[in-house]
Enzyme design. Sequence first.
Site, PDB file in Angstrom:
ATOM      1  N   HIS A 130       0.828  -1.204   0.000  1.00 12.34           N
ATOM      2  CA  HIS A 130       0.000   0.000   0.000  1.00 12.34           C
ATOM      3  C   HIS A 130       0.870   1.265   0.000  1.00 12.34           C
ATOM      4  O   HIS A 130       0.634   2.199  -0.767  1.00 12.34           O
ATOM      5  CB  HIS A 130      -0.919  -0.051   1.225  1.00 12.34           C
ATOM      6  CG  HIS A 130      -1.884   1.083   1.324  1.00 12.34           C
ATOM      7  ND1 HIS A 130      -2.557   1.385   2.490  1.00 12.34           N
ATOM      8  CD2 HIS A 130      -2.279   2.000   0.424  1.00 12.34           C
ATOM      9  CE1 HIS A 130      -3.331   2.425   2.287  1.00 12.34           C
ATOM     10  NE2 HIS A 130      -3.186   2.828   1.043  1.00 12.34           N
ATOM     11  N   GLU A 178       2.323   1.615  -3.356  1.00 11.93           N
ATOM     12  CA  GLU A 178       1.326   2.164  -4.280  1.00 11.93           C
ATOM     13  C   GLU A 178       1.325   3.691  -4.195  1.00 11.93           C
ATOM     14  O   GLU A 178       1.251   4.381  -5.202  1.00 11.93           O
ATOM     15  CB  GLU A 178      -0.069   1.606  -3.939  1.00 11.93           C
ATOM     16  CG  GLU A 178      -1.201   2.182  -4.765  1.00 11.93           C
ATOM     17  CD  GLU A 178      -2.443   2.485  -3.935  1.00 11.93           C
ATOM     18  OE1 GLU A 178      -2.943   1.580  -3.246  1.00 11.93           O
ATOM     19  OE2 GLU A 178      -2.899   3.646  -3.959  1.00 11.93           O
ATOM     20  N   HIS A 179       1.435   4.226  -2.985  1.00 15.45           N
ATOM     21  CA  HIS A 179       1.472   5.684  -2.828  1.00 15.45           C
ATOM     22  C   HIS A 179       2.797   6.279  -3.314  1.00 15.45           C
ATOM     23  O   HIS A 179       2.804   7.302  -3.987  1.00 15.45           O
ATOM     24  CB  HIS A 179       1.304   6.058  -1.350  1.00 15.45           C
ATOM     25  CG  HIS A 179      -0.118   6.035  -0.882  1.00 15.45           C
ATOM     26  ND1 HIS A 179      -0.768   7.150  -0.419  1.00 15.45           N
ATOM     27  CD2 HIS A 179      -1.008   5.018  -0.784  1.00 15.45           C
ATOM     28  CE1 HIS A 179      -1.993   6.826  -0.056  1.00 15.45           C
ATOM     29  NE2 HIS A 179      -2.169   5.548  -0.255  1.00 15.45           N
ATOM     30  N   GLU A 212      -4.320   7.161   6.990  1.00 17.19           N
ATOM     31  CA  GLU A 212      -5.385   6.552   6.190  1.00 17.19           C
ATOM     32  C   GLU A 212      -5.845   5.239   6.829  1.00 17.19           C
ATOM     33  O   GLU A 212      -7.035   4.962   6.940  1.00 17.19           O
ATOM     34  CB  GLU A 212      -4.877   6.295   4.765  1.00 17.19           C
ATOM     35  CG  GLU A 212      -5.943   5.692   3.852  1.00 17.19           C
ATOM     36  CD  GLU A 212      -5.373   5.215   2.514  1.00 17.19           C
ATOM     37  OE1 GLU A 212      -4.312   5.696   2.093  1.00 17.19           O
ATOM     38  OE2 GLU A 212      -6.014   4.339   1.909  1.00 17.19           O
TER      39      GLU A 212
HETATM   40 ZN   LIG Z   1      -4.018   4.645   0.221  1.00 15.20          ZN
END
Ligand SMILES: [Zn+2]
Length: 1025
Positions: A102, A105-106, A203
Site C-alpha cells: 500500500h 502504491e502511494h 489513512e
Molecule cells: Zn491509500
Amino acid sequence: MFRQTKAVLQKLRSVSFYGQQSTWRLKSTSAIERASQYRPGQKIHGFTVREVVAVPDLFLTAVKLTHDKTGAQYLHAARDDSNNLFSVLFRTTPMDSTGVPHILEHTVLCGSEKYPCRDPFFKMLNRSLSTFMNAFTASDYTMYPFSTQNGKDFQNLLSVYLDAAFFPCLREQDFWQEGWRLENENPTDPNSPLVFKGVVFNEMKGAFSDNERVYAQHLQNKLYPDHTYSVVSGGEPLAIPDLTWEQLKQFHATHYHPSNARFFTYGDLPLEQHLKQIEEEALSKFERINPNTEVPPQPHWSSPREDHVTCSPDALAPDPARQNTLCVSYLLGDITDTFEGFTLSLLSSLMISGPNSPFYKALIEPNIGTDFSSVVGYDGSTKEASFSIGLQGMAEEDTERVKQIISQTINDIIESGFEEERIDALLHKIQIQMKHQSTNFGLSLASYIASSWNHDGDPVELLQINDSVAKFKQTLKENPRFLQDKVKHYFKENTHRLTLSMSPDEVYLEKQAKAEEEKLQKKIHALSDSDKKDIYEKGLELLAAQSKTQDASCLPALKVSDIEPTIPVTPVQISTAVGVPVQYCEQPTNGLVYFRAMCSLNTLPEDLRLYVPLFCSVVTKMGCGGLDYRQQSQQMELRTGGMSVSTQVVPDSTQLDMYEQGVLLSSSCLERNLPHMFHLWSDIFNNPHFDEVERLRVLVMMSAQELANGISYSGHMYAMTRAGRHLTPAGDLNETLGGMEQVKFMKRVAELSDLSQVIRTLVRIKKHLLNPDNMRCAINTTPQKMSDTAAQLESFMKDVADNRKERKPVRSNIIERPLDPSDVSGLSRKLISEQNFQPCQMKTFFQLPFPVHFISESIRTVPFSHHDYASLCILARMMTAKFLHGEIREKGGAYGGGARMGGGLFSFYSYRDPNSVQTLSAFRRGVDWAKSGQFTQQDIDEAKLSVFSAVDSPVAPADKGMGRFLSGVTDEMKQNHRERLFAVTHQSLVEVAERYLGVGQRTCGVAILGPENEAIKKDPSWIVK
Ligand SMILES: [Zn+2]
C-alpha cells in the site's frame, strides 16, 4: 486509494455495460473486426499472440498475448467503445502487516525517472481529459488503471503510468511523507513532542475506525492463517512504523517487474500502438526474473475453529444493546476454476439474496440482528474463494441460536433445494446485467478478471459468461441435485470453517491509543540527541519541499484547445400520457426500457418530510396488490432489472432560494417484460402494503444500520450537507432527507417498540406522493420500441387514475417552470420559492467515536445560470489542485481535501483528517491565496481541463436526457455554461474570490465530525451534538 473487500455477488455485479451512443452500432464493428485479424503465433513489438477469441455477447474480441523477453502477460479487449482503458496489475503478496504494498502504491506516485515531479497522478488529473485515474491495493495485487476518450491523452497517461510503475524515484522523503515518520508535532518547533505522521499511517487509522472493515480484515486473516492473507496488505497502523525505506525499495524490485505483471487494454484504439509504446518505454529495459509470488493453497483444517475479536462501540447503532457480530466463514475452491466459481457465486445469491432466500428467511426475518454481517456471501477476491454467513447488530446471548440456525438452514437447503423460479430469476438478472450498458465497462472488466487472472486463471474464459450459463443449465438438467450436492460438499462436510464473533469494548479506543503511545515511546526511547536533531531537520526539509512551488512542466499535457467547443445535442420529445407530462428519449438501449417518474413533495405536510427516505426505501419492498412481499420481490427479479425510489432535492438554476422537491421512481426491464413492469408499478400505486409490522421492522433496522455504517466512509459528505444547512432552502431540505439529522431520526425510529404510528404515516405519505396529478415521467428506449412503450405508459396512467387527486400545496409560493422552454404547451415543473429565506451562520460539531475528523465549510454563492458560476467552478478546482491538496493532505496528513462548487454553494472539505479547527484555517489561507492572484495561466488551463473532463464524462444511454428531466437544464443552457467556462480569466477568478469568499462578505456554515474536542466544547460559538 485502498480497495475495500466487500463480497456479495461482487463478480457478477461488476459486469455491466458501456456503449457510447454516438459510436456504438452506428460505426459497425471496426475495432472488433480489426482485432479478429490477429492470428495465434503472430509477433508484434516483442509480443506473441496466443489466442484470439470473439465474445459476441459482450460485443468484444479478446486478444491474449505474452511478452517474449520478460514473460509479461497481456489481454486486449477490442470493443467499439471510445472510453479506452489501460491497467497494469502486479501480484503483491506481502508477508507482514507493515502495509508495504500500500505504501509502495502511494510512493511510486511521488515521481519517476522521466517525470520527477511529485504526485504525477494528481497533476495529470489537471492535464488530461481522463474519465478515470486511480490505483488500488487489494489483498494480493496492486492495480493501476486509467481511462480516457482521447487518443493523444491515452498515450500521455500511458507514458506517465509506465514510468511511475517501473521507474519510480522512491526517495526517502517520499517514504516519510506517504508511509510513516517521526516528526515534531509542530515541525518548526524542536521542543514540541515527537509524533507519528504519514499519509498511509493516517489513512489506515481512519480505515480501521470502521467496524465493518475491522471485522472483514480479521475474518480474512483468520480464515487463511498460513500465508499472505494472514497479514494486512493495507497496513496495520501499529505495524506500519516497522517498515524501512530499504524494505520498500526491495519490495518494488521484486514485485513491480514485467515478469510479475499483467497488462490489460480495452476499447477502440488500435492494439499495435499500445504494444509498441509499452515495449519501448518499459518492457525492453528488463530481463526475465522468477518473481516467486505464487500463493500456495491454504492447508485445510481437520476441524472447525472459533475466534473472537473486539471493536469500538457505535454511538449510532440502531439498538445500543445489540452490537455483536457473528458469522461463519467457509473455505471454498480455487477461483481459477471458472465454472466452479460461477456456480458458487450463483449458489451464494440463491442462499442469501432477497426475501425469498433461505438465509434471509431464517436469519433476517426473526429480527435477531439488524442485518447480515458486513462480510456475507461468496468472495472470490482471494486465491481460494470463501463464503460467509452471519448477522450484525445482534445480542450476545443469541450467539448459540444464530449458530444453530445457520447449520439448520444448510441442512434444510440440502434437503429441499431451490425453487426453479428463483433460479430463472437469477439467470434473468445476469441477462439484464449483460445488456445494461454502463459508462465504465472497461474498468468493470478489468476488476472482474483481476483476481482470477492474478493467480493464472484464464481471463478469456471468465468473459465467456454465456458459456458458463449454458453449462450451468445443462448440468442442472442432468443432475437436479447438483446445487444441493455443492452445499453438502462445501458447507455441511467442510471442516475448514471459522466462526468469528465481534463485540464492542468500551475501552477499545483507549487501548488503541495506549498501544500507539507505547509504540511511540519505544521508538523515541531508542533515539539519541543527535537522532532527534536529525528528525527535526528532516521535518523542516520535508516542510520546505512541500512548500516549494512545483514544476510540473516535465509532464505531458493536453491543451484547452483540445477540448470540444460544443456539446453533442440529446434530442428529447415532450408529450403527455393521460395528462401527465412525459419526456421521450430515443437511445440504443440494447433491448431494455428505462422508465423513471418524478413525484412532487409539494403537497406533503412538512412534519412528514423526515419520513420520506424511509417511505422510499420500503415502498417497493412490502408487497402490493395480490402479492405479498416475497412474491413481489420474486416478480421484480423475474421481470425487471430493479424498481427503486429515491429522494430528490433539485436547486433551481436561476435562483438560490428556489428548488424542486420530490421522489424519483426508477426502473428498467427487457422490452418483452414492459407490461409486467407497469403492472407492478400499478399495484404499488393502487394498493401498496404497509401493514406488516414485522416486515417493516426488518427494513427499518437494515436502513438504520446502513446509515450508521456509512458515516465513517462518507463523513465528508455528511459534514458538507450539514455545513450547507442554513445557507439555502434546498440545503436545509438536504440535511433533513440525507444528513446527520436523517441518521439520528432513523436511529430513533429503529428504537421504537411500536411502529403503528410509522405505518399510518407511510400511508399518508403515499396519498401525497403517488399521485399522477403531481407527476412527470421519462422513457429511454430504442426508436423501434418507442410507440409501443408510449401506448403502454398510457394504459398504466389509466390504471392509476384513481390516485389522481388535486391537492393543495402546503406552501403558497409555488413557481412554475416550463418543461420545454421552446414550447408553449404549458407543461411545467412546480418549484418552491422562499424569497424570505434568511441564510445564517452556524458551526456544528458532531462528537463521534472516530480517531480522525471530517470537516467542511460551505459558502453561499450564486446559482448555475449566474455568470460568476463558471469562475467559481474553475476556482474550486484550481484551489484544490494548487493549494488545498498540499496544505491538507501533504502537510496536514489528511487522506484528502479540497473545494467544490455545487447547488449554489462553494464548499471546502477534508477527509479522514488528523486535524480539526486547524484545517479551517487552511481553508481560509486558500481564500487568501486565491485573492492574491498568485497563480499562472497554466494553473488556470489545468483547472479548466480538469473541470471539462468531469463535464464531458460519458453518459450511458439509460441516463441520456435525465439531467434535463430532473433539473430543467437544457443542452442550450449547458452550452452557455460551457462557453463561460472557456472564458474564465485570471481576473475573473480573483474577482469571484474577493466577491464571494472574502471575510465579512460571506455567509458560511461550518461542520466537523470527529472525536471529543475540548477546544470546541469550550468555545460557545460552536453547537455540539
Ligand atoms: Zn491509500
